[in-house]
Design a protein around this motif. Structure first.
Motif, short mmCIF file in Angstrom:
data_model
loop_
_atom_site.label_atom_id
_atom_site.label_comp_id
_atom_site.label_asym_id
_atom_site.label_seq_id
_atom_site.Cartn_x
_atom_site.Cartn_y
_atom_site.Cartn_z
N MET A 339 31.38 28.21 42.79
CA MET A 339 30.67 27.97 44.05
C MET A 339 31.53 27.17 45.02
O MET A 339 31.10 26.87 46.13
CB MET A 339 29.36 27.19 43.81
CG MET A 339 28.36 27.90 42.94
SD MET A 339 27.70 29.41 43.67
CE MET A 339 26.53 28.76 44.86
N ASP A 340 32.71 26.74 44.56
CA ASP A 340 33.57 25.85 45.33
C ASP A 340 33.01 24.43 45.36
O ASP A 340 33.39 23.63 46.22
CB ASP A 340 33.75 26.36 46.77
CG ASP A 340 35.18 26.78 47.03
OD1 ASP A 340 35.97 26.74 46.08
OD2 ASP A 340 35.48 27.13 48.19
N TRP A 341 32.10 24.14 44.44
CA TRP A 341 31.55 22.79 44.36
C TRP A 341 32.40 21.98 43.38
O TRP A 341 32.72 22.45 42.29
CB TRP A 341 30.10 22.83 43.86
CG TRP A 341 29.16 23.56 44.77
CD1 TRP A 341 29.36 23.90 46.07
CD2 TRP A 341 27.86 24.08 44.42
NE1 TRP A 341 28.27 24.59 46.56
CE2 TRP A 341 27.33 24.71 45.57
CE3 TRP A 341 27.08 24.07 43.26
CZ2 TRP A 341 26.07 25.31 45.60
CZ3 TRP A 341 25.83 24.67 43.28
CH2 TRP A 341 25.32 25.28 44.44
N GLU A 342 32.74 20.76 43.80
CA GLU A 342 33.57 19.91 42.95
C GLU A 342 32.81 19.51 41.67
O GLU A 342 31.62 19.21 41.71
CB GLU A 342 33.95 18.63 43.73
CG GLU A 342 34.88 17.72 42.94
CD GLU A 342 35.01 16.32 43.55
OE1 GLU A 342 34.29 16.01 44.52
OE2 GLU A 342 35.82 15.55 43.03
N VAL A 343 33.53 19.50 40.56
CA VAL A 343 32.96 19.01 39.29
C VAL A 343 33.11 17.50 39.29
O VAL A 343 34.23 16.98 39.25
CB VAL A 343 33.70 19.63 38.09
CG1 VAL A 343 33.14 19.09 36.78
CG2 VAL A 343 33.61 21.15 38.13
N TYR A 344 32.00 16.78 39.34
CA TYR A 344 32.09 15.33 39.50
C TYR A 344 30.92 14.63 38.81
O TYR A 344 29.96 14.17 39.44
CB TYR A 344 32.12 14.97 41.00
CG TYR A 344 32.49 13.54 41.25
CD1 TYR A 344 33.74 13.04 40.90
CD2 TYR A 344 31.58 12.66 41.84
CE1 TYR A 344 34.08 11.72 41.11
CE2 TYR A 344 31.90 11.34 42.07
CZ TYR A 344 33.16 10.87 41.70
OH TYR A 344 33.49 9.57 41.92
N PRO A 345 30.99 14.52 37.47
CA PRO A 345 29.89 13.92 36.72
C PRO A 345 29.59 12.47 37.11
O PRO A 345 28.43 12.05 37.06
CB PRO A 345 30.36 13.99 35.26
CG PRO A 345 31.48 14.97 35.24
CD PRO A 345 32.06 15.04 36.61
N GLU A 346 30.61 11.73 37.48
CA GLU A 346 30.39 10.33 37.86
C GLU A 346 29.40 10.23 39.02
O GLU A 346 28.64 9.27 39.12
CB GLU A 346 31.74 9.67 38.21
CG GLU A 346 31.69 8.41 39.06
CD GLU A 346 30.91 7.26 38.44
OE1 GLU A 346 30.65 7.26 37.23
OE2 GLU A 346 30.53 6.34 39.23
N GLY A 347 29.39 11.25 39.88
CA GLY A 347 28.43 11.24 40.99
C GLY A 347 27.00 11.24 40.50
O GLY A 347 26.11 10.67 41.15
N LEU A 348 26.76 11.89 39.37
CA LEU A 348 25.40 11.93 38.83
C LEU A 348 24.99 10.55 38.34
O LEU A 348 23.88 10.08 38.61
CB LEU A 348 25.31 12.97 37.71
CG LEU A 348 23.96 13.05 36.99
CD1 LEU A 348 22.83 13.34 37.97
CD2 LEU A 348 24.00 14.13 35.91
N ARG A 349 25.90 9.88 37.62
CA ARG A 349 25.57 8.52 37.15
C ARG A 349 25.27 7.60 38.34
O ARG A 349 24.25 6.92 38.36
CB ARG A 349 26.73 7.95 36.32
CG ARG A 349 26.42 6.59 35.68
CD ARG A 349 27.67 5.77 35.44
NE ARG A 349 28.39 5.46 36.67
CZ ARG A 349 28.04 4.50 37.53
NH1 ARG A 349 27.00 3.72 37.28
NH2 ARG A 349 28.72 4.31 38.65
#
Ligand code: FCB
Length: 461
Positions: A339-349
């Protein structure tokens, strides 16, 4: 059969989740059901939108999709094999009320009755979303979400569904992602009904929120013991640099994208900075859609907040576009999904901690989180979707960390159970834990599904 619980032999996880943490997967009606003309279903705005040339990337529609309407029993058996504890699905409003209001289509309601019974028989908790974007076309013809009458129609729809299923279903989500329905559907024109009208953007977002608030007590009355919430797509906004302009832009993005929904739901009204912005820019010159009492109704107490998380936004103050609608600016070089969306798990935390600190909902569930990757079967039929597996693992680690920091996070729903109709992208983007061959309608669990099954069985990572 359910997967064996951890106590019956699964290895102990390194990162155990709370024993009552809910492990689920999500879908929505238009994206999987198909059977668009079966058993008295009326047309929805997505049928109309898909029929317009150029709207959908691959020119296709949800008329067949995953044919889930006809394969429901098989799909529930698949969920059981994966050990899912909960399944979040949506009710197609035009299946239940083909004209949007008035006469109930018994066959349509019966389908969901059978689905709920099949889930319960398999030990899977049903989580119902009432509105996942498939508004009956008949209501669109009267103005859709820009018309106040659609609010009443939604509340009546909620009443019909809760009266029928409320004896067996405890978890209710009124709306999925009002930001998408209002901004993508009424301002950017990339989702149904395809409008590009600033007034329609704000009127529709207000009516979506109002209909949520008015439906909450109606659901509770029809379904005693119901837990009711709403699912918001939240995007943490980070300034691209330490400049004041970028900080301002990030605050503004957060206002348009997140606070515009979180604040009124929490009883704080619409955020003053964004109201002033829309007024100053003459973006909307009449707020006549807000009536006395609306803001109190929107703030009806709920039992949980559903958070749909996919990525963060990195915001630049000099961005010529995007700030108004809240479209994130693109980060060059980052790890991205299809989707061109960055993978950024820290953003969820960080998002979970922020929502807990600023709004303190009684409980939070991740009602969607997932990634589009095209990986398909190899010669042996295996689908080695290592990137999706890593995506879910990374985001579940972020969830674990948030719980350790005191966030009342009580469950996680992977988006999605199946590859499905990804709205304007058609079938080109695959989010499923399970591969769908659209020619044969064969389902095949990907490596990520088998990994998720094991995590559920262990109760952790
Ligand atoms: C969310 C939608 C869901 C799906 C995912 C990828 O915005 O709620 O239906 O399209 O994105």
């Amino acid at each position: 059969m359910r997967a064996a619980p951890a106590a019956q032999g699964a290895p102990a996880p390194r990162l155990p989740f709370p024993p009552d943490f809910v492990w689920g997967a999500a879908t929505s009606a238009y994206q999987i059901e198909g059977a668009a003309a079966d058993d008295g279903r009326g047309p929805s705005i997505w049928d109309t939108f898909c029929a317009q040339a150029g709207r959908i990337a691959d020119g296709r529609d949800g008329a067949v999709a995953c044919d889930h309407y006809h394969r429901m029993a098989e799909d529930v058996a698949l969920m059981a094999r994966l050990g899912l504890e909960a399944y979040r699905f949506s009710i197609a409003w035009p299946r239940v009320l083909p004209a949007g209001r008035g006469a109930v289509n018994a066959a349509g309601l019966d389908f969901y009755d059978r689905l709920v019974d099949a889930l319960l028989a398999a030990g899977i908790e049903p989580w119902i979303t009432l509105y996942h974007w498939d508004l009956p076309q008949a209501l669109q013809d009267e103005g859709g979400w820009t018309a106040r009458s659609t609010v009443d129609a939604f509340v009546a729809f909620a009443q019909v569904v809760a009266a029928r299923l409320g004896d067996r279903v405890e978890r209710w989500i009124t709306h999925n992602e009002p930001w998408c329905a209002s901004v993508l559907g009424h301002l950017e024109g990339v989702h149904a009904p395809g409008l590009t009208d600033p007034y329609a953007h704000l009127a529709s977002s207000h009516h979506l929120l109002l209909s949520h608030g008015l439906a909450v007590p109606v659901i509770r009355a029809a379904a005693p013991g119901a837990q009711v919430g709403i699912a918001l797509n939240l995007v943490p906004a980070e300034p691209a640099s330490s400049s004041a302009a970028d900080a301002d832009a990030a605050r503004h993005f957060d206002g348009c994208f997140n606070r515009w929904y979180l604040d009124p739901l929490a009883g704080r009204g619409y955020p003053a900075d964004i109201v002033a912005h829309y007024q100053l820019t003459a973006y909307v010159d009449a707020w006549d859609f807000i009536h006395d009492g609306d803001m109190a109704a929107i703030a009806a107490p709920t039992d949980f907040l559903g958070v749909n998380y996919y990525s963060r936004g990195i915001i630049r103050g000099d961005a010529a576009t995007g700030i108004e609608t809240g479209a994130p600016t693109v980060v060059a070089g980052a790890d991205k999904t299809d989707m061109d969306w960055e993978v950024y798990p820290e953003g969820l935390r960080a998002l979970l901690v922020r929502v807990h600190q600023d709004y303190a909902p009684p409980a939070i569930y991740i009602t969607e989180n997932g990634a589009a990757y095209a990986d398909g079967p190899d010669g042996a039929g295996r689908i080695a979707d290592a990137r999706r597996l890593a995506f879910h693992e990374g985001h579940l680690r972020a969830c674990h960390q948030a719980i350790a920091e005191g966030v009342p996070l009580a469950g996680y729903f992977a988006w999605s159970l199946l590859d499905n109709f990804e709205w304007a992208f058609g079938y080109e983007k695959r989010f499923g834990l399970v591969w769908v061959d659209y020619e044969t309608q064969t389902r095949r669990p990907k490596d990520s599904a088998l990994w998720y099954r094991d995590a559920i069985a262990q109760g952790g990572l």
